[in-house]
Design a protein around this motif. Structure first.
Motif, PDB file in Angstrom:
ATOM      1  N   CYS A 134      -5.644  -4.850   0.395  1.00  0.00           N
ATOM      2  CA  CYS A 134      -4.083  -4.193  -0.059  1.00  0.00           C
ATOM      3  C   CYS A 134      -3.585  -4.219   1.122  1.00  0.00           C
ATOM      4  O   CYS A 134      -4.581  -4.730   2.454  1.00  0.00           O
ATOM      5  CB  CYS A 134      -4.394  -2.889  -0.296  1.00  0.00           C
ATOM      6  SG  CYS A 134      -4.874  -1.966  -1.843  1.00  0.00           S
ATOM      7  N   HIS A 146       0.324   1.515   6.284  1.00  0.00           N
ATOM      8  CA  HIS A 146      -1.029   1.012   5.352  1.00  0.00           C
ATOM      9  C   HIS A 146      -1.685   2.788   5.465  1.00  0.00           C
ATOM     10  O   HIS A 146      -2.048   2.458   4.880  1.00  0.00           O
ATOM     11  CB  HIS A 146      -1.410  -0.252   5.854  1.00  0.00           C
ATOM     12  CG  HIS A 146      -2.787  -0.738   5.489  1.00  0.00           C
ATOM     13  ND1 HIS A 146      -2.809  -0.920   4.500  1.00  0.00           N
ATOM     14  CD2 HIS A 146      -3.767  -0.691   5.925  1.00  0.00           C
ATOM     15  CE1 HIS A 146      -4.276  -1.301   3.638  1.00  0.00           C
ATOM     16  NE2 HIS A 146      -4.813  -1.191   5.018  1.00  0.00           N
ATOM     17  N   THR A 158       0.842  -1.395   0.078  1.00  0.00           N
ATOM     18  CA  THR A 158       0.182  -0.026   0.341  1.00  0.00           C
ATOM     19  C   THR A 158       0.899   0.705  -0.034  1.00  0.00           C
ATOM     20  O   THR A 158       0.221   2.253  -0.837  1.00  0.00           O
ATOM     21  CB  THR A 158      -0.959   0.034   1.085  1.00  0.00           C
ATOM     22  OG1 THR A 158      -1.112  -1.222   0.859  1.00  0.00           O
ATOM     23  CG2 THR A 158      -2.395   1.035   1.293  1.00  0.00           C
ATOM     24  N   SER A 191      -9.688  -1.039   0.889  1.00  0.00           N
ATOM     25  CA  SER A 191      -8.279  -0.713   2.245  1.00  0.00           C
ATOM     26  C   SER A 191      -7.387  -2.389   2.221  1.00  0.00           C
ATOM     27  O   SER A 191      -6.853  -2.307   2.518  1.00  0.00           O
ATOM     28  CB  SER A 191      -9.185   0.071   2.706  1.00  0.00           C
ATOM     29  OG  SER A 191     -10.018  -0.602   3.837  1.00  0.00           O
TER      30      SER A 191
END
Length: 175
Positions: free
Chosen positions: A144, A152, A119, A141
């Motif tokens: 990833c 992240h 990410t 989200s």
């Protein structure tokens, strides 16, 4: 589901215990498997493959990550996800996977649904390149994974700031 699913760098180099290991790789892979089922067109997969010439600052980068100075045919660069029939695979020796090849697969006006690893590196740089080229991006989200949870989250927050050009959604929100 509208848009084109793009899966960034789901490779051994990031799944296995290497210098570039991504701890939540398997969780992202499971979410990507669910997403693959809802898109009418086959996903686009990318692979980071080291350029052995190490031009410019890449030499210094690989001095830092010497354990990843692997030949381009090394198994570390193999994809480790099951790919549906018709899937495209694009290789690039750069963090961003956005370029003429990917742009030709994501027409202007079509949304790119972005997933994969990491990410905070290749996903982020690909999203930025696509947004700069005028494409709409949705980053999923939980499909990833970053080098750790903190970065992240930071990368997702940076990308969300670019809304409506780049949005961040969970798998549940997207489905």
């Amino acid at each position: 589901m509208d848009g084109r699913l793009v899966v960034i760098d789901m490779q051994r180099a990031f799944r296995d215990e290497t210098e570039w290991h991504v701890p939540r790789f398997d969780e992202a892979a499971a979410a990507i498997d669910k997403l693959k089922e809802v898109f009418p067109s086959a996903p686009v997969y990318t692979r980071f493959v080291r350029d052995e010439a190490e031009a410019g600052s890449w030499r210094s980068y690989y001095d830092r990550w010497n354990g990843m100075r692997l030949p381009s045919e090394a198994s570390a660069w193999d994809l480790v996800v099951e790919m549906p029939e018709g899937a495209e695979i694009l290789d690039a020796p750069t963090f961003t996977k956005w370029g003429p090849e990917l742009a030709s697969l994501i027409p202007e006006g079509e949304r790119m649904i972005l997933t994969g690893v990491s990410t905070d590196c290749c996903v982020l740089s690909t999203a930025l390149g696509a947004v700069d080229a005028g494409r709409y991006v949705t980053v999923v989200s939980d499909a990833c994974a970053g080098t750790n949870d903190e970065v992240h989250g930071q990368a997702l927050a940076l990308m969300q700031m670019l809304s409506p050009m780049c949005d961040v959604a969970t798998l549940a929100e997207l489905l």
